[in-house]
Design a protein around this motif. Structure first.
Motif, PDB file in Angstrom:
ATOM      1  N   UNK A   8      81.649  12.878  27.590  1.00  0.00           N
ATOM      2  CA  UNK A   8      83.089  12.729  27.433  1.00  0.00           C
ATOM      3  C   UNK A   8      83.617  11.928  28.614  1.00  0.00           C
ATOM      4  N   UNK A   9      84.076  10.714  28.335  1.00  0.00           N
ATOM      5  CA  UNK A   9      84.631   9.840  29.366  1.00  0.00           C
ATOM      6  C   UNK A   9      86.130  10.098  29.440  1.00  0.00           C
ATOM      7  N   UNK A  10      86.529  10.861  30.450  1.00  0.00           N
ATOM      8  CA  UNK A  10      87.916  11.286  30.590  1.00  0.00           C
ATOM      9  C   UNK A  10      88.020  12.784  30.430  1.00  0.00           C
ATOM     10  N   UNK A  11      88.599  13.433  31.434  1.00  0.00           N
ATOM     11  CA  UNK A  11      88.692  14.886  31.421  1.00  0.00           C
ATOM     12  C   UNK A  11      90.119  15.380  31.382  1.00  0.00           C
ATOM     13  N   UNK A  16      88.901  17.653  27.551  1.00  0.00           N
ATOM     14  CA  UNK A  16      88.667  19.080  27.780  1.00  0.00           C
ATOM     15  C   UNK A  16      88.801  19.882  26.491  1.00  0.00           C
ATOM     16  N   UNK A  17      89.746  19.513  25.638  1.00  0.00           N
ATOM     17  CA  UNK A  17      89.905  20.223  24.361  1.00  0.00           C
ATOM     18  C   UNK A  17      88.665  20.074  23.495  1.00  0.00           C
ATOM     19  N   UNK A  18      88.130  18.851  23.429  1.00  0.00           N
ATOM     20  CA  UNK A  18      86.929  18.624  22.639  1.00  0.00           C
ATOM     21  C   UNK A  18      85.739  19.370  23.246  1.00  0.00           C
ATOM     22  N   UNK A  19      85.627  19.359  24.569  1.00  0.00           N
ATOM     23  CA  UNK A  19      84.518  20.050  25.225  1.00  0.00           C
ATOM     24  C   UNK A  19      84.563  21.554  24.943  1.00  0.00           C
ATOM     25  N   UNK A  20      85.763  22.141  24.977  1.00  0.00           N
ATOM     26  CA  UNK A  20      85.894  23.574  24.710  1.00  0.00           C
ATOM     27  C   UNK A  20      85.426  23.914  23.296  1.00  0.00           C
ATOM     28  N   UNK A  21      85.734  23.056  22.352  1.00  0.00           N
ATOM     29  CA  UNK A  21      85.319  23.316  20.971  1.00  0.00           C
ATOM     30  C   UNK A  21      83.832  23.050  20.771  1.00  0.00           C
ATOM     31  N   UNK A  22      83.311  22.077  21.483  1.00  0.00           N
ATOM     32  CA  UNK A  22      81.879  21.794  21.370  1.00  0.00           C
ATOM     33  C   UNK A  22      81.040  22.981  21.839  1.00  0.00           C
ATOM     34  N   UNK A  23      81.415  23.605  22.958  1.00  0.00           N
ATOM     35  CA  UNK A  23      80.580  24.716  23.438  1.00  0.00           C
ATOM     36  C   UNK A  23      80.780  25.971  22.589  1.00  0.00           C
ATOM     37  N   UNK A 140      85.434   8.679  24.310  1.00  0.00           N
ATOM     38  CA  UNK A 140      86.214   8.084  25.394  1.00  0.00           C
ATOM     39  C   UNK A 140      87.709   8.284  25.174  1.00  0.00           C
ATOM     40  N   UNK A 141      88.363   8.773  26.227  1.00  0.00           N
ATOM     41  CA  UNK A 141      89.829   8.856  26.233  1.00  0.00           C
ATOM     42  C   UNK A 141      90.397   7.991  27.346  1.00  0.00           C
ATOM     43  N   UNK A 142      89.638   7.006  27.801  1.00  0.00           N
ATOM     44  CA  UNK A 142      90.033   6.160  28.926  1.00  0.00           C
ATOM     45  C   UNK A 142      90.987   5.077  28.445  1.00  0.00           C
ATOM     46  N   UNK A 143      92.242   5.440  28.325  1.00  0.00           N
ATOM     47  CA  UNK A 143      93.258   4.519  27.805  1.00  0.00           C
ATOM     48  C   UNK A 143      93.769   3.605  28.909  1.00  0.00           C
ATOM     49  N   UNK A 144      93.670   2.317  28.674  1.00  0.00           N
ATOM     50  CA  UNK A 144      94.183   1.307  29.592  1.00  0.00           C
ATOM     51  C   UNK A 144      95.036   0.342  28.775  1.00  0.00           C
ATOM     52  N   UNK A 145      96.383   0.448  28.889  1.00  0.00           N
ATOM     53  CA  UNK A 145      97.232  -0.413  28.051  1.00  0.00           C
ATOM     54  C   UNK A 145      96.988  -1.893  28.282  1.00  0.00           C
ATOM     55  N   UNK A 266      86.714   6.852  20.070  1.00  0.00           N
ATOM     56  CA  UNK A 266      87.932   6.946  20.870  1.00  0.00           C
ATOM     57  C   UNK A 266      88.663   8.237  20.514  1.00  0.00           C
ATOM     58  N   UNK A 267      89.142   8.950  21.537  1.00  0.00           N
ATOM     59  CA  UNK A 267      89.904  10.180  21.335  1.00  0.00           C
ATOM     60  C   UNK A 267      91.180  10.104  22.159  1.00  0.00           C
ATOM     61  N   UNK A 268      92.079  11.079  21.956  1.00  0.00           N
ATOM     62  CA  UNK A 268      93.318  11.122  22.719  1.00  0.00           C
ATOM     63  C   UNK A 268      94.205   9.927  22.448  1.00  0.00           C
ATOM     64  N   UNK A 269      94.924   9.480  23.468  1.00  0.00           N
ATOM     65  CA  UNK A 269      95.809   8.324  23.312  1.00  0.00           C
ATOM     66  C   UNK A 269      95.036   7.089  22.883  1.00  0.00           C
ATOM     67  N   UNK A 270      93.844   6.885  23.445  1.00  0.00           N
ATOM     68  CA  UNK A 270      93.018   5.739  23.077  1.00  0.00           C
ATOM     69  C   UNK A 270      92.668   5.762  21.599  1.00  0.00           C
TER      70      UNK A 270
END
Length: 384
Positions: A8-11, A16-23, A140-145, A266-270
């Protein structure tokens, strides 16, 4: 090179939400979470409404059962049932997630700058400060406008930007049971501008100045608007500022690709999880995490994800068009929205969970001319 099942690129909220569900569902899988630095400050506040309990009860700071709305010619307090309005502070969510994830033997955190994300037929790779990690899947959630190729002739680009003061008054003033969702008793200046109050006690509240516009204000302009509202509208003479929060949320109807490669999602804003016309994202991120898990389990990959219905994407574009060109009319539109509709219908519409007939009831309750003009302009742009 160390191998992980998921990287997960971006915490932030999405990672973090995806990581919690994965475990929870795939506890035997190895997970790497990379971020620039550990999150140790209360850098943001997430609010959302839901008919269900909060997804993170122990991290939920406040829960409310009613909301207030104010404009110069209309005000109301409405009961939310069957909904509740939840507030989760960033620091509480981060601590909650870190405690659970750090206790898992299959989860690891690494901190630094992500230099690149790449892939081949067999795996995806991440370069973190020159150290390489390998994963079966990268999220990845590494959003760069600056890296989003904009098309302003076809799509709309606004920012939801805000500054909030957490204040403490010398005398009791706030109703701790009733947040203010919208207060339009502030100069609009050609844009959609409103105040937002989250009361924590009779003497403590977060008072936030929120705008929807293409450009940001100066620091002094945010502060002047907050000071004027607190002293002239709320009539609070004595108060102290305990904390300050700032934020900028991108609001655009430009489609953002979810699949960035054969093994990169891509997850989150990205990944376009911010609702284009409202800026709400936290609950949409939770639903997206559930959909990703479901796709992994059922299909062996994370890419079988639902899209928003086409009519809601059109509604978002129309609303952004009105905000962009007629922002000073939005306070009238929102007044009609809350005056003419039960809150259950409003929230269902914003959550994209209504039938077409229910959508029609919402739309016919609003002044038609701004939306017809916006629809015509979208047609000229080739969007409809």
């Amino acid at each position: 090179m160390e191998m992980f099942d998921f990287i997960l690129a971006g915490g932030g909220a999405a990672g973090l939400s995806l990581a919690l569900r994965l475990i929870q569902t795939l506890p035997h899988k190895k997970i790497l979470i990379v971020d620039r630095a550990p999150k140790q400050t209360n850098d943001r506040t997430w609010c959302f409404w839901s008919v269900h309990p909060s997804p993170y009860p122990s991290a939920t700071y406040r829960t409310w059962e009613r909301l207030a709305f104010f404009n110069t010619n209309f005000s109301t307090t409405f009961t939310l049932s069957p909904y509740h309005y939840y507030l989760i502070r960033g620091i509480d969510f981060y601590r909650y997630a870190y405690d659970i994830l750090n206790a898992s033997p299959n989860v690891r955190f690494e901190f630094g700058d992500v230099r690149s994300i790449s892939e081949d037929e067999n795996a995806a790779y991440i370069d973190l400060n020159g150290v390489h990690f390998q994963g079966e899947w990268v999220f990845s959630s590494l959003y760069d406008p600056g890296k989003i190729k904009a098309d302003p002739k076809r799509y709309h680009y606004l920012k939801q930007h805000f500054r909030g003061w957490e204040i403490e008054t010398s005398l009791p003033f706030f109703d701790p049971q009733t947040p203010t969702l919208f207060d339009f008793r502030t100069p609009q200046n050609g844009q959609m501008r409103f105040m937002y109050i989250l009361p924590f006690s009779e003497r403590e509240a977060l008072v936030e100045y929120t705008l929807f516009s293409p450009t940001l204000l100066t620091s002094e302009e945010y502060d002047q608007a907050l000071q004027r509202y607190i002293t002239e509208v709320l009539k609070i003479r004595e108060y102290q500022i305990r904390a300050v929060e700032n934020g900028v949320i991108p609001m655009s109807d430009q489609p953002l690709p979810r699949q960035l490669g054969k093994r990169i999602l891509a997850i989150g804003t990205l990944g376009g999880r911010v609702k284009p016309s409202s800026g709400y994202a936290f609950l949409r991120i939770q639903k997206d995490s559930e959909a990703i898990i479901s796709s992994l389990i059922q299909h062996g990959h994370p890419f079988d994800l639902p899209e928003s219905p086409a009519r809601y994407r059109l509604f978002d574009s129309i609303m952004l068009q009105v905000m962009l060109r007629h922002g000073d009319q939005m306070h009238h539109i929102f007044t009609q929205l809350f005056r003419n509709n039960p809150v259950k219908r409003v929230f269902g519409f914003l959550d994209e969970e209504q039938t077409f007939l229910q959508n029609v009831k919402i739309l016919t309750s609003l002044p038609p001319l701004p939306f017809l003009r916006a629809l015509l302009r979208l047609k000229l742009l080739g969007r409809v």
